[in-house]
Design a protein around this motif. Structure first.
Motif, mmCIF file in Angstrom:
data_model
loop_
_atom_site.group_PDB
_atom_site.id
_atom_site.type_symbol
_atom_site.label_atom_id
_atom_site.label_comp_id
_atom_site.label_asym_id
_atom_site.label_seq_id
_atom_site.Cartn_x
_atom_site.Cartn_y
_atom_site.Cartn_z
ATOM 1 N N UNK A 3 37.511 39.197 41.563
ATOM 2 C CA UNK A 3 36.526 38.197 41.428
ATOM 3 C C UNK A 3 36.991 37.196 40.216
ATOM 4 N N UNK A 4 37.478 37.947 39.066
ATOM 5 C CA UNK A 4 37.949 37.229 37.897
ATOM 6 C C UNK A 4 39.201 36.168 38.513
ATOM 7 N N UNK A 5 39.990 36.792 39.081
ATOM 8 C CA UNK A 5 41.393 36.015 39.391
ATOM 9 C C UNK A 5 40.725 34.824 40.382
ATOM 10 N N UNK A 6 39.834 34.988 41.298
ATOM 11 C CA UNK A 6 39.174 34.048 42.067
ATOM 12 C C UNK A 6 38.783 32.715 41.145
ATOM 13 N N UNK A 7 37.944 33.314 39.969
ATOM 14 C CA UNK A 7 37.295 32.314 39.229
ATOM 15 C C UNK A 7 38.154 31.481 38.513
ATOM 16 N N UNK A 8 39.264 32.120 38.027
ATOM 17 C CA UNK A 8 40.400 31.325 37.138
ATOM 18 C C UNK A 8 41.049 30.240 37.918
ATOM 19 N N UNK A 9 40.497 29.911 39.324
ATOM 20 C CA UNK A 9 41.117 28.846 40.196
ATOM 21 C C UNK A 9 39.770 27.912 40.355
ATOM 22 N N UNK A 10 38.652 28.278 39.873
ATOM 23 C CA UNK A 10 37.558 27.358 39.787
ATOM 24 C C UNK A 10 37.888 25.872 39.124
ATOM 25 N N UNK A 11 36.991 25.153 39.776
ATOM 26 C CA UNK A 11 37.123 23.505 39.369
ATOM 27 C C UNK A 11 36.374 23.440 38.058
ATOM 28 N N UNK A 12 35.439 24.221 37.659
ATOM 29 C CA UNK A 12 34.430 23.966 36.561
ATOM 30 C C UNK A 12 35.630 24.580 35.401
ATOM 31 N N UNK A 13 35.457 23.726 34.218
ATOM 32 C CA UNK A 13 36.618 24.041 33.092
ATOM 33 C C UNK A 13 35.669 25.294 32.507
ATOM 34 N N UNK A 14 34.380 25.220 32.172
ATOM 35 C CA UNK A 14 33.802 26.381 31.503
ATOM 36 C C UNK A 14 33.857 27.602 32.233
ATOM 37 N N UNK A 15 33.754 27.722 33.380
ATOM 38 C CA UNK A 15 34.151 28.866 34.393
ATOM 39 C C UNK A 15 35.683 29.499 34.207
ATOM 40 N N UNK A 16 36.509 28.633 34.261
ATOM 41 C CA UNK A 16 38.043 28.772 33.853
ATOM 42 C C UNK A 16 38.208 29.221 32.681
ATOM 43 N N UNK A 17 37.526 29.068 31.515
ATOM 44 C CA UNK A 17 37.720 29.315 30.229
ATOM 45 C C UNK A 17 37.146 30.768 30.197
ATOM 46 N N UNK A 18 36.087 31.110 30.620
ATOM 47 C CA UNK A 18 35.420 32.276 30.351
ATOM 48 C C UNK A 18 36.285 33.455 31.456
ATOM 49 N N UNK A 19 36.763 33.065 32.598
ATOM 50 C CA UNK A 19 37.441 34.024 33.404
ATOM 51 C C UNK A 19 38.698 34.383 32.744
ATOM 52 N N UNK A 20 39.355 33.231 31.930
ATOM 53 C CA UNK A 20 40.823 33.660 31.183
ATOM 54 C C UNK A 20 40.436 34.537 30.389
ATOM 55 N N UNK A 21 39.365 34.343 29.388
ATOM 56 C CA UNK A 21 38.793 35.336 28.263
ATOM 57 C C UNK A 21 38.653 36.637 28.881
ATOM 58 N N UNK A 22 37.826 36.732 30.121
ATOM 59 C CA UNK A 22 37.722 38.084 30.548
ATOM 60 C C UNK A 22 38.726 38.827 31.046
ATOM 61 N N UNK A 23 39.883 37.951 31.550
ATOM 62 C CA UNK A 23 41.070 38.706 32.119
ATOM 63 C C UNK A 23 41.842 39.179 30.804
ATOM 64 N N UNK A 24 41.709 38.834 29.654
ATOM 65 C CA UNK A 24 42.110 39.416 28.466
ATOM 66 C C UNK A 24 41.643 40.808 28.206
ATOM 67 N N UNK A 25 40.402 40.830 28.538
ATOM 68 C CA UNK A 25 39.712 42.377 28.463
ATOM 69 C C UNK A 25 40.275 43.063 29.498
ATOM 70 N N UNK A 26 40.447 42.665 30.732
ATOM 71 C CA UNK A 26 40.883 43.322 31.928
ATOM 72 C C UNK A 26 42.373 44.063 31.676
ATOM 73 N N UNK A 27 43.187 42.892 31.148
ATOM 74 C CA UNK A 27 44.480 43.513 30.833
ATOM 75 C C UNK A 27 44.566 44.658 29.674
ATOM 76 N N UNK A 28 43.888 44.354 28.801
ATOM 77 C CA UNK A 28 43.730 45.356 27.653
ATOM 78 C C UNK A 28 43.643 46.613 28.323
ATOM 79 N N UNK A 29 42.485 46.897 29.265
ATOM 80 C CA UNK A 29 42.007 48.183 29.574
ATOM 81 C C UNK A 29 42.712 48.538 30.796
ATOM 82 N N UNK A 30 43.305 47.857 31.624
ATOM 83 C CA UNK A 30 44.279 48.200 32.761
ATOM 84 C C UNK A 30 45.604 47.501 32.505
ATOM 85 N N UNK A 31 46.530 47.704 31.707
ATOM 86 C CA UNK A 31 47.745 46.737 31.746
ATOM 87 C C UNK A 31 48.620 46.771 32.846
ATOM 88 N N UNK A 32 48.352 47.638 34.074
ATOM 89 C CA UNK A 32 48.898 47.581 35.191
ATOM 90 C C UNK A 32 48.596 46.305 35.970
#
Length: 897
Positions: free
Chosen positions: A160-189
């Motif tokens: 879902x986060x990957x899909x939202x990073x392709x969103x048209x809304x700038x605010x959604x893209x920004x928050x999805x990228x920040x959420x992806x940082x947390x995901x990468x930290x928790x699961x580096x794979x």
């Protein structure tokens, strides 16, 4: 009027409402808590409010659920337990309205964390909200997921986060990228899933998206090497474009900070560039131009601009930048040192300490400014600048830098004098090339800050004076004159009193005058007066007074005419309350009065102190202290010098030769030529050969000290006297003893071949110059090592009936057109092998193969037939004064060894 009447009615209803009912508003509860005068009252208010909230939860009152959750969050921030409200968060999140979800997600982030099992129940609600049509609800879900996401939730909601990073809304893209940082930290794979998306976000124009994307790229680089290589290939161009655009952009109110366009984006991009350019020459070369542009165009009159410049300097020093760009970065740090802001100067000094390892010459240009920082009013800046000055000192600038520091020593703050004194003494000891200069500087330090000089420093000074026979007269005269002015400096008094006691006749008779030195008029009575003044001074400690009594006793022999006066001075301490001084006074008075026949021989001048042995003991004590506090750093080549003015060739540390990660850990054996009798210091300290010749020192003195220091064998006093005709050994074989003492559980240290030592003989005597190889059977020969510059051949011989033992004859041939000097061969073997090295035939390898150096050694394989021989070798030498080092591994030993 209607509005006024409504306010009055609301106020009346508030009064009528119970102050602690479930309908109490949040601000009323806060007002009641703040009105409490004691902690007990506050706890009572919180207990009553929590009871009301529990009652409302049990009654399932949906209308005030959001109000109760707001109260619980405030109670949680006060530090009280609120676990009973966790399920209310989930109910609010599951509600349909935005206001309920907002307070529910806020409570979720405050009251829960990723370790709570309740969090698993919210995964489904998060998934539904991430797919919601309302972008604000999607934003709430992303915000919560980015704060409390666990590894399981990251795997479940990553698509879902990957899909939202392709969103048209700038605010959604920004928050999805920040959420992806947390995901990468928790699961580096999962990093590989976001590499392409992160790269594509760098093409956006919105600065909020760019900051989030750059931070995501930084996290990906830390999480995965594959992501690092991918971003190096696909993101460098985009980062350079972003940095160029933001640097050249015109004024934009929404991004402007003190006249600087979006400094936060500047700094994030520079940090990512540093990670991508580190160790990659191609990426670094692509960045050079834009980094130079940022460094030159950014004004340093604003704090935001200084932050950008500092980050730019860190990036330049962290990548493979050109020398000109590094000089530019160091010049920026030099400008920082002139800034009035203490914080900016401090970080500049910190950065210069790291930059000095990269470009020492560029840092040296700012030496004057750094010296001014040593005199700064801020204590932390003074200390950091002093450490930097210590790193700047070398053989060429040691004298002017030392002069500046010594001149400042007189006016330095008392709190800073101890650190300053320690650094000056370290500099003088480390870089002294002339004994006279060393003595002059130490006398100045003792005069200005003698109370701050550590004991081991003035002990070393006494050892140097004892060894410098030609400077003993100059030393005692200089110390006598200093004592007249600075009698309150404790260390100066001790050294001066010792010298007057030992060399009093030189002081009175002006013996050993140096060229340009003016004679002084000192009588025997004046010398006694100086010692008496130091003895009777109220601030003198027990050690100083004991040394004064010893000096007076010696002067009674040097100056017989003053014996009666000295006896009276010494006798004054017979009733001293300090037992040490009382005993000395009684014994010394008896020597002066009753034992005049043996007094001259008893009070002869002390034997010359063995400087090498003292330095060995001092270094081992220092290393033990450092090891107790923190890991001891490796000694760099040429990084340790002795304070006797003797130039010494440096050797490289053997850390990488050992390969400590292997199972069969090797032991070190270092061979040296017969002209260096004290090369055991080279093994212990990692320094070159030491000229330890001492005027008039008996050979047994060094032996006694070393035996006592290392606790090996029995001292000569126990085993009987040494033979009168015994000569100093050509090679001191205690490097192996040191290796055994330091690495007894891991290593088997090589020992040199020696005949059996009788009980009445010193352990350090009786060493042969080489090993006899008569009666050996020829085996074979190999080329053990060959490079473009050096060739080494091993010839093997075996003793009949001893298959474990092998004698090796090594031949070193120079393949270049320049001679090798100071040639040293070192070898390391696994612990199941014993290695005995003989001295080499010389330390100069002729050029172009016109001659060679040979060296013999023997190896004993305790697991013969089970494990083959293995050996690592290292050769250090100099070519036209420049240190060279070669190393390799010998793995082609013939079978059967």
């Amino acid at each position: 009027m209607d509005a006024v009447e409504k306010i009055v009615e609301d106020f009346a209803s508030d009064i009528a409402m119970s102050p602690f009912s479930s309908g109490t508003r949040l601000r009323d509860m806060i007002r009641a808590i703040r009105a409490c005068k004691t902690a007990a009252e506050e706890r009572a208010v919180v207990r009553r409010e929590c009871a009301e909230i529990r009652a409302a939860i049990s009654e399932n009152e949906q209308e005030i659920r959001h109000r109760n959750m707001a109260k619980l969050m405030f109670i949680h921030m006060l530090g009280y337990p609120t676990h009973f409200g966790q399920m209310e968060c989930l109910k609010l999140i599951a509600a349909a309205g935005y206001p309920e979800k907002r307070i529910g997600y806020l409570g979720l982030m405050l009251l829960l964390d990723e370790r709570q099992e309740v969090l698993m129940l919210v995964t489904n609600s998060l998934k539904q909200d991430l797919n919601h049509s309302n972008q604000f609800i999607v934003g709430l879900a992303l915000c919560a997921l980015g704060n409390i996401c666990s590894a399981e939730m990251a795997r479940d909601l990553s698509p879902e986060v990957e899909r939202l990073m392709r969103s048209r809304e700038a605010n959604t893209k920004k928050k999805a990228a920040l959420c992806a940082i947390r995901i990468v930290r928790k699961v580096p794979d999962l990093a590989e899933n976001f590499m392409g998306l992160a790269s594509s976000l760098l093409k956006e124009k919105h600065h909020g998206i760019l900051v989030s994307a750059v931070q995501l790229c930084t996290e990906l680089c830390k999480a995965s090497k594959d992501a690092l290589e991918y971003l190096r290939k696909n993101c460098i161009e985009g980062l350079v474009r972003i940095l160029r655009d933001v640097s050249n952009s015109s004024y934009a109110p929404e991004y402007d900070v003190a006249g600087i366009s979006d400094p936060f984006l500047h700094i994030r991009v520079l940090k990512l560039m540093r990670i991508l350019g580190q160790g990659d020459a191609d990426c670094s070369e692509y960045m050079n131009d834009i980094l130079a542009q940022v460094a030159t165009k950014t004004e340093s009159n604003k704090n935001a601009a200084n932050a950008i410049l500092y980050e730019c300097v860190q990036t330049i020093m962290g990548i493979e930048a050109t020398s000109g760009l590094r000089v530019l970065a160091i010049n920026i740090l030099g400008r920082f040192l002139s800034n009035r802001d203490n914080n900016i100067r401090y970080v500049a000094l910190n950065m210069l300490m790291r930059a000095i390892t990269v470009d020492t010459q560029a840092v040296q240009r700012h030496r004057t400014t750094i010296l001014e920082c040593v005199k700064d009013a801020d204590a932390s800046i003074r200390k950091r600048a002093l450490e930097l000055v210590f790193l700047l000192v070398n053989d060429t600038n040691v004298k002017p830098l030392t002069k500046e520091l010594v001149d400042y020593l007189d006016s330095a703050d008392p709190d800073f004098k101890e650190d300053l004194t320690a650094k000056i003494c370290s500099i003088v000891e480390k870089f002294s090339q002339e004994k006279l200069w060393y003595l002059d500087q130490m006398f100045k330090v003792l005069s200005l800050a003698g109370n701050h000089v550590k004991d081991d420093v003035w002990h070393a000074l006494v050892v140097v004076i004892s060894n410098a026979s030609e400077l003993q007269g100059y030393s005692v005269r200089s110390l006598y004159m200093a004592l007249q002015t600075f009698v309150d400096q404790g260390s100066l008094v001790r050294v001066a009193v010792w010298c007057i006691g030992e060399y009093g006749e030189m002081l009175v008779n002006n013996v050993g005058m140096l060229q340009g030195e003016e004679p002084i008029m000192v009588t025997e009575s004046d010398a006694v007066d100086a010692v008496q003044l130091a003895l009777n001074r109220y601030s003198a400690d027990v050690t100083t007074r004991a040394m004064c009594l010893v000096a007076l006793l010696k002067l009674s022999s040097r100056f017989p005419s003053t014996s009666e006066r000295i006896k009276q001075i010494v006798s004054q301490n017979k009733e001293n309350i300090v037992l040490e001084l009382q005993q000395r006074s009684i014994e010394f008075s008896s020597i002066i009065q009753r034992h005049q026949s043996i007094r001259p021989s008893l009070l002869e001048r002390m034997p010359v102190l063995d400087e090498a042995s003292y330095l060995l003991k001092r270094a081992s004590t220092t290393q033990a202290t450092l090891a107790a506090d923190k890991p001891t750093p490796a000694v760099t080549p040429g990084g340790l010098k002795l304070p006797n003015g003797v130039a010494k060739p440096a050797t490289s540390p053997l850390v990488d030769l050992l390969d400590l990660s292997s199972d069969d850990v090797p032991a070190i054996t270092t061979a040296s030529t017969a002209t260096a009798p004290n090369d055991f210091l080279q093994d212990l300290l990692g320094i070159g050969g030491i000229n330890s010749s001492t005027a008039g020192a008996p050979s047994s003195a060094s032996t006694d000290i070393l035996i006592d220091l290392l606790s090996i064998g029995s001292s000569p006093s126990q085993n009987g006297p040494l033979a009168a005709d015994s000569s100093p050994p050509a090679q001191v074989p205690i490097a192996s003893v040191i290796a055994v003492a330091k690495m007894s559980d891991t290593y088997t240290a090589g020992t040199e071949s020696a005949p059996a030592v009788p009980q009445d003989m010193d352990l350090l005597d009786g060493l042969p110059s080489n090993t006899s190889v008569s009666g050996l059977d020829n085996h074979s020969s190999i080329t053990a090592f060959q490079s473009a510059t050096l060739k080494i051949n091993f010839d093997f011989k075996k003793q009949p009936g001893k298959p474990q033992e092998t004698t090796v004859h090594a031949t070193f041939t120079n393949l270049t057109s320049s001679s090798y000097t100071d040639f040293v061969f070192q070898a390391a073997v696994p612990k199941f092998i014993q290695l005995r090295l003989d001295p080499a035939s010389g330390n100069i390898v002729p050029a172009s193969g016109n001659g060679s150096v040979t060296q013999g050694f023997s190896v004993t394989n305790s697991q013969h037939g089970q494990k083959p021989l293995a050996m690592r070798i290292r050769m250090s030498y100099k070519v036209n004064g420049e240190d060279r080092l070669e190393q390799g591994q010998v793995s082609n030993f013939p079978a059967g060894l």
